[in-house]
Scaffold this active site. Sequence first.
Site, short mmCIF file in Angstrom:
data_model
loop_
_atom_site.label_atom_id
_atom_site.label_comp_id
_atom_site.label_asym_id
_atom_site.label_seq_id
_atom_site.Cartn_x
_atom_site.Cartn_y
_atom_site.Cartn_z
N ASP A 90 -15.60 -28.99 9.35
CA ASP A 90 -14.64 -28.53 10.74
C ASP A 90 -13.35 -27.94 10.15
O ASP A 90 -13.00 -27.70 9.12
CB ASP A 90 -14.29 -29.87 11.29
CG ASP A 90 -13.81 -29.76 12.69
OD1 ASP A 90 -13.85 -28.46 13.17
OD2 ASP A 90 -13.29 -30.78 13.31
N SER A 91 -13.06 -27.08 11.07
CA SER A 91 -11.88 -26.00 10.62
C SER A 91 -10.36 -26.51 10.84
O SER A 91 -9.86 -25.77 10.18
CB SER A 91 -11.87 -24.92 11.81
OG SER A 91 -11.25 -25.74 13.24
N GLY A 92 -10.32 -27.58 10.83
CA GLY A 92 -8.88 -28.11 10.63
C GLY A 92 -8.01 -28.11 11.94
O GLY A 92 -6.97 -28.84 11.89
N GLY A 93 -8.72 -27.41 12.92
CA GLY A 93 -7.83 -27.09 14.06
C GLY A 93 -7.35 -28.45 14.75
O GLY A 93 -6.18 -28.88 15.08
N PHE A 94 -8.58 -29.37 15.02
CA PHE A 94 -8.31 -30.49 15.58
C PHE A 94 -7.18 -31.38 14.98
O PHE A 94 -6.16 -31.99 15.52
CB PHE A 94 -9.63 -31.32 15.62
CG PHE A 94 -9.46 -32.66 16.63
CD1 PHE A 94 -9.16 -32.76 17.70
CD2 PHE A 94 -9.54 -34.02 15.60
CE1 PHE A 94 -9.05 -33.81 18.17
CE2 PHE A 94 -9.25 -35.15 16.34
CZ PHE A 94 -9.12 -35.21 17.68
N ASP A 144 -10.00 -23.58 16.57
CA ASP A 144 -9.61 -23.56 17.97
C ASP A 144 -8.06 -24.27 18.48
O ASP A 144 -7.65 -24.73 17.34
CB ASP A 144 -10.92 -24.22 18.84
CG ASP A 144 -10.96 -25.60 18.30
OD1 ASP A 144 -10.68 -25.93 17.09
OD2 ASP A 144 -11.49 -26.39 18.92
N GLN A 192 -13.96 -24.86 24.76
CA GLN A 192 -12.83 -25.89 25.00
C GLN A 192 -12.59 -25.93 26.80
O GLN A 192 -13.57 -25.36 27.35
CB GLN A 192 -11.66 -25.15 24.48
CG GLN A 192 -11.65 -25.81 22.97
CD GLN A 192 -11.29 -27.20 22.70
OE1 GLN A 192 -11.26 -28.20 23.47
NE2 GLN A 192 -11.37 -27.50 21.35
N GLY A 219 -12.79 -31.06 22.31
CA GLY A 219 -11.97 -31.47 23.32
C GLY A 219 -12.49 -32.26 24.27
O GLY A 219 -11.87 -32.55 25.34
N ASP A 269 -20.94 -36.05 15.55
CA ASP A 269 -20.22 -36.52 14.53
C ASP A 269 -19.17 -37.61 15.22
O ASP A 269 -18.70 -37.42 16.10
CB ASP A 269 -19.52 -35.72 13.68
CG ASP A 269 -18.19 -35.29 14.29
OD1 ASP A 269 -18.30 -34.49 15.26
OD2 ASP A 269 -17.19 -35.74 13.84
N HIS A 338 -24.28 -50.56 7.20
CA HIS A 338 -25.01 -51.35 8.02
C HIS A 338 -25.08 -50.19 9.42
O HIS A 338 -25.98 -49.83 9.98
CB HIS A 338 -25.00 -52.60 8.55
CG HIS A 338 -25.28 -53.06 9.89
ND1 HIS A 338 -26.62 -53.38 9.98
CD2 HIS A 338 -24.75 -52.75 11.21
CE1 HIS A 338 -26.97 -53.48 11.45
NE2 HIS A 338 -25.62 -53.00 12.07
#
EC number: 2.4.2.29
Lengths: 374, 374
Positions: A90-94, A144, A192, A219, A269, A338
Amino acid sequence: MKFNLIKTDNYSKARIGVLETDHSKIETPIFMPVASKGYVKSVPTHELYKMCEITIGNTYHLYFQPGIEVLHKAGGIHSFLNWKGSILTDSGGFQIFSLKKLNKNTEDGVLFKSMIDGSFHFFSPEKSMKIQRFIGGDIIMAFDDCPSFPCSYTVAKKSLKKTHFWLKKCYSYLQENPEIYNYKQSFFPILQGSIYPDLRRFSAEEISLLEAEGYAIGGLSLGEEKEETYNITDLLTDILPKKKPRYLMGVGYPADLLEGISLGIDMFDCVLPTRNGRHGMLFTWKGIMNIKNKKWEKDYSCLDEFGKTDVDQLYSKSYLRHLFLSKDSLAKEIASIHNLSFYFHLLQEAKIHIMHNKFFYWKKSIIPLLQKRL
Amino acid sequence: MKFNLIKTDNYSKARIGVLETDHSKIETPIFMPVASKGYVKSVPTHELYKMCEITIGNTYHLYFQPGIEVLHKAGGIHSFLNWKGSILTDSGGFQIFSLKKLNKNTEDGVLFKSMIDGSFHFFSPEKSMKIQRFIGGDIIMAFDDCPSFPCSYTVAKKSLKKTHFWLKKCYSYLQENPEIYNYKQSFFPILQGSIYPDLRRFSAEEISLLEAEGYAIGGLSLGEEKEETYNITDLLTDILPKKKPRYLMGVGYPADLLEGISLGIDMFDCVLPTRNGRHGMLFTWKGIMNIKNKKWEKDYSCLDEFGKTDVDQLYSKSYLRHLFLSKDSLAKEIASIHNLSFYFHLLQEAKIHIMHNKFFYWKKSIIPLLQKRL
């Protein structure tokens, strides 16, 4: 990356496909365990090997630990982890936007304070792409602007504009700066638009034109009603190109996965199976167990009679409860293994039912069981 | 329990034997990982299965968690843990005495405060035996009075008297109260006497007369000089019956194990490989690594080229360092598994060298390497 659709369900938008990176072949729908810093919390990589083909790392986390230099010198993240399967980053944006207060968001990027040492850093679309080139995931994500929930129409519209603007910058950077390791990296843009159907539609239509190798829906699952999540997903999968994989980011509970599949999602994910596992919540075919409850104190039956992993058969409910009450990290490990295994098993069953056009009714019958509290 | 001596070294007191409980056959010399509450900290039981035949639980810890009722209803500790190998339980004496300030020590036993909820409990020799019957270890230990170090001759002598007095009480209880599960429990008395050779000699001579199934040496490795530990061990193994196993409690570093073996010790236990592992200290054939050191940041070679476990080959030094710096429990797990596996490997090599009468010189050549700081 190749993506081949194998089968679409006759009674829903559910589909089976095969996604092939230079590292592995992955049957979709797939759930990708979250390994932000290059490991899934509490789950040894050698246990993960047995279960899955693809995990998801995070640009923000890996940039700070172990750092780009360590990853680059190792020859990329696969070598660093000794991971034979595929990796998406993932880009790190979130992550940056979820630390909102510490950030200054401009047209060019975001200035933010490191969670680790308080130092200031600047991430732009170009910087995120550069870092993702160095990390070396098989699939890399757009940088994003992710608005929080709830968010006004005006803010969502402005944010979406920035996301689309940054998307172009990501593309430019990637075109000018090819891969640095000897395998292909595929780029997924992120849609988005918060919960506003017309913004979402606009985002999907614009981005579909780019002929990307896959499309992500960002989002969502940020606190809105489930019905809203599903309605927007439904709207988007009607617009997105049929022949490309769709990735619904950050989702979710077992029932959410089945609903997502039903709406034509191929990739998921979420930290949920491992995070909730670490708190003693176990997902099973009979429902949800809180293994810390007194109820399980003298239940010596195996953890999960239908479970597919060693831990399901080796350990009893009583013993796992003992480990949780003793606060040893093994408790978290066993519960996380598990839960991940259960997620993979759930998707395996989903695929079998899609293959036989029985997915829709199976989903309807199984969801109440999955949500039952034991 | 049977114990057969297979071979004694020509140039030291080192020996190879086979100890057979109703659950498993164990080659000695053996190292027993410490699983006080029924698990080795940070090491999943399914990993332990692959490495070892016997672990050691603790009466004090198991009495509080999960409690005797849970263990009894499970059918004993083997069933509770689903452990196919053997289990030895320590009596709880050492644990109670190490919390000295909270205790009232009388002729009958010890009144102490629980570490868990502050409630008061009374342990006597009889009570410890009763609990050990319910736990169900294959080997159970005498409830002794363990003086701290340093301790005056007078105090040591008085304490030893109590240990011998309590030992008789243990024997009486066990004779009147047979096993409650369908397998045999063997009882080991514990020798005490601090660092005073005449008290130690007296303890060994008196206790040797009891024709026990095995003998334990307690009260060493509490802070005295290494030379003192070895001298007293040497003195005791000259007195103890040759045909019975000797267990040196709470020892120790790799070099200490080799010295102990050389003096005729057959069994060891210690928290050291796992505790030090959890702090990033790895024992190897080349010396001791502190994996957190900057030195290993970009060392992508496998953890231990001579290592016998999956973790040794799968993970790099750089990756393990990253896990430690990220403070994830996986770091502790990998280091603990490595260290335990190294201990087993070390004893395996020791046995091979004893078998060929090469132990003494091998020990001399290997110890400086084992102690080197990398």
